[in-house]
Design an enzyme around this catalytic site. Sequence first.
Site, PDB file in Angstrom:
ATOM      1  N   ASP A  81      -0.875   0.870  40.847  1.00  0.00           N
ATOM      2  CA  ASP A  81      -0.037  -0.319  41.065  1.00  0.00           C
ATOM      3  C   ASP A  81      -0.090  -0.724  42.546  1.00  0.00           C
ATOM      4  O   ASP A  81       0.101   0.134  43.423  1.00  0.00           O
ATOM      5  CB  ASP A  81       1.397   0.056  40.647  1.00  0.00           C
ATOM      6  CG  ASP A  81       2.342  -1.133  40.619  1.00  0.00           C
ATOM      7  OD1 ASP A  81       1.884  -2.249  40.354  1.00  0.00           O
ATOM      8  OD2 ASP A  81       3.558  -0.917  40.840  1.00  0.00           O
ATOM      9  N   HIS A 179      10.042  -8.751  43.034  1.00  0.00           N
ATOM     10  CA  HIS A 179      10.327  -7.327  42.877  1.00  0.00           C
ATOM     11  C   HIS A 179      11.793  -7.023  43.224  1.00  0.00           C
ATOM     12  O   HIS A 179      12.413  -7.768  43.964  1.00  0.00           O
ATOM     13  CB  HIS A 179       9.415  -6.498  43.780  1.00  0.00           C
ATOM     14  CG  HIS A 179       7.981  -6.540  43.347  1.00  0.00           C
ATOM     15  ND1 HIS A 179       7.051  -7.364  43.914  1.00  0.00           N
ATOM     16  CD2 HIS A 179       7.325  -5.859  42.361  1.00  0.00           C
ATOM     17  CE1 HIS A 179       5.875  -7.186  43.322  1.00  0.00           C
ATOM     18  NE2 HIS A 179       6.014  -6.282  42.370  1.00  0.00           N
ATOM     19  N   ARG A 260      14.885   2.735  37.722  1.00  0.00           N
ATOM     20  CA  ARG A 260      15.622   3.328  38.861  1.00  0.00           C
ATOM     21  C   ARG A 260      17.125   3.157  38.655  1.00  0.00           C
ATOM     22  O   ARG A 260      17.914   4.022  39.036  1.00  0.00           O
ATOM     23  CB  ARG A 260      15.210   2.632  40.156  1.00  0.00           C
ATOM     24  CG  ARG A 260      13.747   2.838  40.506  1.00  0.00           C
ATOM     25  CD  ARG A 260      13.389   2.125  41.790  1.00  0.00           C
ATOM     26  NE  ARG A 260      11.972   2.312  42.066  1.00  0.00           N
ATOM     27  CZ  ARG A 260      11.396   2.090  43.237  1.00  0.00           C
ATOM     28  NH1 ARG A 260      12.115   1.654  44.251  1.00  0.00           N
ATOM     29  NH2 ARG A 260      10.117   2.294  43.411  1.00  0.00           N
TER      30      ARG A 260
HETATM   31  P1  13P Z   1      10.523  -4.685  39.183  1.00  0.00           P
HETATM   32  O1  13P Z   1      10.971  -4.455  40.579  1.00  0.00           O
HETATM   33  O2  13P Z   1      11.100  -5.964  38.626  1.00  0.00           O
HETATM   34  O3  13P Z   1      10.805  -3.548  38.276  1.00  0.00           O
HETATM   35  O4  13P Z   1       8.930  -4.907  39.210  1.00  0.00           O
HETATM   36  C1  13P Z   1       8.070  -3.792  39.202  1.00  0.00           C
HETATM   37  C2  13P Z   1       6.667  -4.155  39.517  1.00  0.00           C
HETATM   38  O5  13P Z   1       6.267  -5.302  39.552  1.00  0.00           O
HETATM   39  C3  13P Z   1       5.728  -3.047  39.777  1.00  0.00           C
HETATM   40  O6  13P Z   1       4.472  -3.506  40.161  1.00  0.00           O
HETATM   41  O1  G3H Z   2       6.220  -3.197  42.870  1.00  0.00           O
HETATM   42  C1  G3H Z   2       6.423  -2.069  43.296  1.00  0.00           C
HETATM   43  C2  G3H Z   2       6.896  -1.005  42.387  1.00  0.00           C
HETATM   44  O2  G3H Z   2       8.231  -1.208  42.019  1.00  0.00           O
HETATM   45  C3  G3H Z   2       6.654   0.336  42.995  1.00  0.00           C
HETATM   46  O3  G3H Z   2       7.595   0.603  43.973  1.00  0.00           O
HETATM   47  O4  G3H Z   2       6.127   1.086  45.871  1.00  0.00           O
HETATM   48  O5  G3H Z   2       8.512   1.801  45.911  1.00  0.00           O
HETATM   49  O6  G3H Z   2       6.854   2.948  44.411  1.00  0.00           O
HETATM   50  P1  G3H Z   2       7.246   1.684  45.126  1.00  0.00           P
HETATM   51 ZN    ZN Z   3       4.566  -5.322  41.282  1.00  0.00          ZN
END
Ligand code: 13P
Ligand code: G3H
Ligand code: ZN
Length: 316
Positions: A81, A179, A260
Amino acid sequence: MIVTTDQLFKVAYGQFAVGAYNINNMEQTEGLFRGNVQSKAPFILQISKGARKYAGVKMLEAIIRCADAEYPDAIFAVHLDHGDEKTCYDCIDSGFYSSVMIDASHESLEENIAITRRVVERAHAKGISVEAELGMLGGVEEDIAVDEDNAMLTDPDQAVEFVERSGCDCLAVAIGTSHGAYKFKGRQGLHFKRIEEIQKRLPGFPLVMHGSSSVPADEVRRINEAGGGMDPSAKGVNEDEFARAASLGVTKVNIDTDGRLVWTRVHREFFRDHPEQFDFRKPGEIFVQAYADFIAHKNEKLLSAGKLDVVRASLK
Ligand code: 13P
Ligand code: G3H
Ligand code: ZN
């Protein structure tokens, strides 16, 4: 069973969206597998750079391999991700990932295309698919802060050019989400007109929705009643809009923040109600089941629940 992201997308496109859930530790992984098997849904397990740093690359891989053995019915893809170029190459070379996301959306269009193209070439040589991002979501993506006023929806014509020139396999589009827990100030809703315009120009091409948590008001209230300090105006995506988005080509829906919130609510309530306790396995057990139930619920909304058999049949 770990499959390619493409294998899931082929079955899902236009019919349902595959839930893409972030994991960071054993409890989340256990709840994730349990919830998906419980609701008979295929899923994408995704790992951020932050998760790789927090738990360690080897530890995460071992946890996932154990969960795979523990839940033989599970069918899932493993995805990086929000990767940068270097992390994408690490994941491609590791042989463990089904797909990677190269997030160069903060760069100029030309630079975004050039970086994505390089990653695509390395990934495709190993049979790994690539998600790229075009347009800017509001909110915060790890170390990249995007001011909400600058949040830009994806331009449909630019999306066509981007896909053609970069060779990416799916595209994260900015369609009104951001996000984190504070997504909407006034108008709350996805920009369906924009999704339709993108799909019209890229028929059959899987779109990805980031920032898809719904931030339930009840969850925020319970967290605050148990000592939390979240802004009660926190708002997320209406999960009843997932199905329409899926019918318009949104094939991968990323959800992290909501998980979370489940963790925070369970642990805050547990220690508020049992101040004498210090055995973290007790709230841990409660969390795993609550997280599994949460995943099963999301899969119902994504229409991925019950699709495990059709995915399994497509693999033969
Ligand atoms: P959220 O913060 O809405 O859960 O989005 C997660 C996300 O896009 C991870 O790539
Ligand atoms: O978009 C980001 C995801 O919510 C992952 O979050 O980078 O804090 O693990 P993180
Ligand atoms: Zn994302």
